[in-house]
Scaffold this active site. Sequence first.
Site, PDB file in Angstrom:
ATOM      1  N   ASP A 202       0.847   2.558   3.756  1.00 20.05           N
ATOM      2  CA  ASP A 202      -0.051   3.616   3.284  1.00 20.05           C
ATOM      3  C   ASP A 202       0.719   4.930   3.141  1.00 20.05           C
ATOM      4  OD1 ASP A 202      -2.214   4.989   2.368  1.00 20.05           O
ATOM      5  OD2 ASP A 202      -3.357   4.941   4.241  1.00 20.05           O
TER       6      ASP A 202
ATOM      7  N   HIS B  23      -5.541  -0.828   5.695  1.00 14.23           N
ATOM      8  CA  HIS B  23      -5.345  -0.010   6.908  1.00 14.23           C
ATOM      9  C   HIS B  23      -6.441  -0.126   7.978  1.00 14.23           C
ATOM     10  CE1 HIS B  23      -7.835   2.479   4.369  1.00 14.23           C
ATOM     11  NE2 HIS B  23      -6.835   2.906   3.640  1.00 14.23           N
TER      12      HIS B  23
ATOM     13  N   ASP C 230      -8.782   3.052  -3.653  1.00 19.43           N
ATOM     14  CA  ASP C 230      -8.279   3.560  -2.379  1.00 19.43           C
ATOM     15  C   ASP C 230      -8.527   5.056  -2.217  1.00 19.43           C
ATOM     16  OD1 ASP C 230      -6.839   3.089   0.106  1.00 19.43           O
ATOM     17  OD2 ASP C 230      -5.378   4.477  -0.749  1.00 19.43           O
TER      18      ASP C 230
ATOM     19  N   HIS D  53     -10.615   0.185   0.899  1.00 15.25           N
ATOM     20  CA  HIS D  53     -10.454   1.254   1.894  1.00 15.25           C
ATOM     21  C   HIS D  53     -11.835   1.385   2.529  1.00 15.25           C
ATOM     22  CE1 HIS D  53      -9.521   5.724   2.805  1.00 15.25           C
ATOM     23  NE2 HIS D  53     -10.796   5.605   3.061  1.00 15.25           N
TER      24      HIS D  53
ATOM     25  N   HIS E 218       2.669  14.280   0.718  1.00 12.40           N
ATOM     26  CA  HIS E 218       2.063  15.546   0.274  1.00 12.40           C
ATOM     27  C   HIS E 218       3.121  16.627   0.362  1.00 12.40           C
ATOM     28  CE1 HIS E 218      -2.043  14.132  -0.003  1.00 12.40           C
ATOM     29  NE2 HIS E 218      -1.953  13.591   1.210  1.00 12.40           N
TER      30      HIS E 218
ATOM     31  N   HIS F 232       0.828  -1.208   0.000  1.00 14.40           N
ATOM     32  CA  HIS F 232       0.000   0.000   0.000  1.00 14.40           C
ATOM     33  C   HIS F 232       0.866   1.264   0.000  1.00 14.40           C
ATOM     34  CE1 HIS F 232      -4.147   1.621   1.369  1.00 14.40           C
ATOM     35  NE2 HIS F 232      -3.477   2.574   0.762  1.00 14.40           N
TER      36      HIS F 232
ATOM     37  N   HIS G 231       1.542   5.171  -2.110  1.00 13.30           N
ATOM     38  CA  HIS G 231       1.105   6.161  -3.096  1.00 13.30           C
ATOM     39  C   HIS G 231       2.358   6.802  -3.686  1.00 13.30           C
ATOM     40  CE1 HIS G 231      -3.175   6.020  -1.929  1.00 13.30           C
ATOM     41  NE2 HIS G 231      -2.694   5.767  -0.720  1.00 13.30           N
ATOM     42  N   LEU G 232       2.548   6.570  -4.992  1.00 14.99           N
ATOM     43  CA  LEU G 232       3.733   7.139  -5.647  1.00 14.99           C
ATOM     44  C   LEU G 232       3.413   8.469  -6.322  1.00 14.99           C
ATOM     45  CD1 LEU G 232       5.567   4.035  -7.157  1.00 14.99           C
ATOM     46  CD2 LEU G 232       6.194   5.408  -5.170  1.00 14.99           C
ATOM     47  N   ARG G 233       2.135   8.788  -6.450  1.00 16.13           N
ATOM     48  CA  ARG G 233       1.665  10.102  -6.933  1.00 16.13           C
ATOM     49  C   ARG G 233       1.897  10.363  -8.419  1.00 16.13           C
ATOM     50  NH1 ARG G 233      -1.683  10.388  -2.876  1.00 16.13           N
ATOM     51  NH2 ARG G 233      -0.858  11.148  -0.921  1.00 16.13           N
TER      52      ARG G 233
END
Lengths: 308, 424, 177
Positions: free
Chosen positions: B306, B233, B153, B180, B310, B61, B63-65
């Site tokens: 997770d 999560h 997600d 999620h 940001h 899990h 997030h590579l964006r």
Amino acid sequence: MELKRKDLLDIKGLDQEEIQLILDTAESFKEVTGREIKKVPTLRGKTVVNLFFEPSTRTRTSFEIAAKRLSADVINFSVSGSSVSKGETLLDTARNIEAMRADFIIIRHPASGAPHILARNLRSSVINAGDGLHEHPTQALLDMFTIRERKGKIEGLTVAIIGDIAHSRVARSNIYGLTRMGARVRVAGPPALIPAEVETLGVSVFYDMEEALSGADVIMVLRIQLERQGKNYFPTLREFARLYCLTQERAGHAKGDAMIMHPGPVNRGIEISPEVADGLSSVILEQVTNGVAVRMAVLYLLSGSGEI
Amino acid sequence: MNLLIKNGRIVDPVNHVDQVADLLIADGKVRQIAQEIPVTPDAEAIDATGQWVVPGLIDVHTHLREPGFEYKETIRTGTMAAAAGGFTTICCMPNTKPVNDSQAVTEFILRKAATEGMVNVLPVGAITKGCQGEEITEMGDLREAGCIAVSDDGRPVMNSAVMRRAMEYASMFHLPVISHCEDTNLAEEGVMNEGRVSTELGLRGIPNASEDVMAARDIELAALTNAHLHIAHVSTQGSVELIRRAKEEGIRVTAETCPHYLVLTDEAVTGYNTNTKIKPPLRTLKDVEAVRKGLREGVIDVIATDHAPHAQVEKEMEFDSAPFGITGLETAVAIALQLVDEGVLTVNEMVLKMSGKPAKLLNIDRGHLSVGAVADITVIDPRATWVVDPPQLKSRGKNTPFEGWKMKGRVTHTIVGGKVVYKG
Amino acid sequence: MSEKVIMDPLGIGRALSRISHEIIERNKGTEGLVLVGIRTCGIHLARRISEKIKEIEKSEVPVGILDITLYRDDLLTKKGHPAVRKTDIPFDLVGTVVVLVDDVLYTGRTIRAAMDELMDFGRPAMIQLAVLIDRGHRELPIRADYVGKGVPTSKTAVIKVLLSEEGTEDRVILRED
């Protein structure tokens, strides 16, 4: 004794002595506001910025008068909408204002915790004039001042706070302050307007208004935000009023000498009936008068913290 | 060049191995594990005395964006962070811009990962087009392009009928459906856990029930469709209990939790630190204890990060306005080790939940150190101490709630396919 | 460090009697006369003077209270604010002869603040100043009209006026380092 802090962000962080000091000092300032010339030179040369992200004529004016009576220069910044919609962050706005050498920044903001961001990042003294659902410390201080003035004490009194507790920063600040000063605090309203686990703050919860009022020394009625309609917190304003409007008859359940308070602006006929709002037990206008003295006291005491 | 890891404690729970030995890597594969393998000129030696040599960690899990939010993180920086955190394989969530709901996006991610990535990247495709919760994606195409699971997600599928169809369809391609669990109507405009702390701070609350009712729904749908449901999560006592019961009933459900749900409570939000703003929110001590218990007892299979980077400017906002999410790749090992120290997990269990179990859930041949296996290996110094200093993190996202924490345990080498991609 | 009593109860009493007589003499009676004591010792001294005048002239001279804190010129430079207490001037100042009363006259800054504050309450015909001790070192062009005792001091010396109203025996103490 002096106030050893740069900012006034909340009541929760104040101890009994600090609250006492502010109220005692406010008494002296109330004398000043009764003079022919209501202005003293104390904060001459200081700059107070009212940074309001929410419309509020009342609180802003009260701070403005307080600052002017202390001979400070007052600048009003009204910003509509949150920082996101403006494209400038709150911190940018605040840093710009600080760069103009503001000694005090008085902030009203729709987001809880917004004043804390400023306080952490600026040298200016920050005063919270209401943040989101969190706190409105000067309102609670003026409420406590008014109670003490009328009743001679706060300790041991029973205070019933009625209405939208969940969305009220006035309720939170008063709960912290009044319980710290030794009052018994009750809250009453429909379940959706009572915040989760509020009992842990040391208050008792009532859903029945008359029960909550029974034997109370002080009745504090909160403003019901008309925007709350249609979100199923309660079905209609009509039914809310039927269950929770403070009428003459309901007020009769409290002690004979109970005082009736409201932070304003009043929705007549919704949370409080006009006869009660204008009645002999109502101290609503005294609250407004005392607000100026309390805010003068806060400005004075913070300016002596040595931080600014 | 071969690699010889000398004298480390080899922990390979899948093969029930836990011994001090040498491990030789040749041609990108595990060649030999034995006492005293001699150093030869064609092998670079790594002295792992006092360290653990474990199968490369797998994060299901992340997030590579990229594409779309490169200012938060890129495949390059995200995989660098993964390598620094000891992860050799990561699964990237589809909530990019555009959403990974087509072969084109999946292929873009894999191509980027192949050229710029430091570790293996396995994309997770969307359940519905644009993660809008309305029309299911072409999961056959996604599978073929390289997606190993599907998930919406962050934007849960609220319509139960759509979720049912998605599960039915995904099971045909043996794609786990990662859910999620959040009833967004119940969560309303909440920004933190609903309870005493939200009341004190005047922040809108998200009740445990918003997670629990969706976990219950998805478990029922898994029972109905016989799909493989993976619950992301887990943060509440309620969903731990629901998953426990589902497993007892033989429903095909697996679950993950994240390091922060094991060591932080909603008290951390006090002070309005936006680096504690996440979904699901940090809960109460009672929930933390239940999640720990669930992890220990095997109700929760996997520790995932997770990792949700940001930009600082986004997190420097008012609490209400800041985005949800915190980074986690580079702090996960240290937090997991804290759980080992506290006796919640054994070393073997910790390694299993961060490598063997995730591999099994993703149906990939990873997560073990059998001779001949791809040499994805993580070397951990369990005694190294360090302090979390956000500017020093490899991830572009500096939004960690662990700033200033004194950590024990740090990755010293991350090896992917026999190549050292990170050296601490 | 040395400490000595420079005025005893009798000395303070005599000084206040003399000041009272001087006030009456200078103002040809008590017509239009008011006393304003500066917090805290000045209030007690003003009340005592008012009493003495009453004994001598059989007429009542009203006493007001001034808290000069908000008019101090060092507020913005000093750390830690003194407590603010109430000012109480229960009469109209316009056209009166105000005798400001304080215990010790030193730099003159307190008197400057007191005069500024008084002016904000109204326009007296005249302001006079009575002090128990004048210790010199003026920083402003101010002098007292009535002085109990002039005491040459060094700048580091401390003068303490103790009065029975505060629960101690009447005394003035000079402490030198």
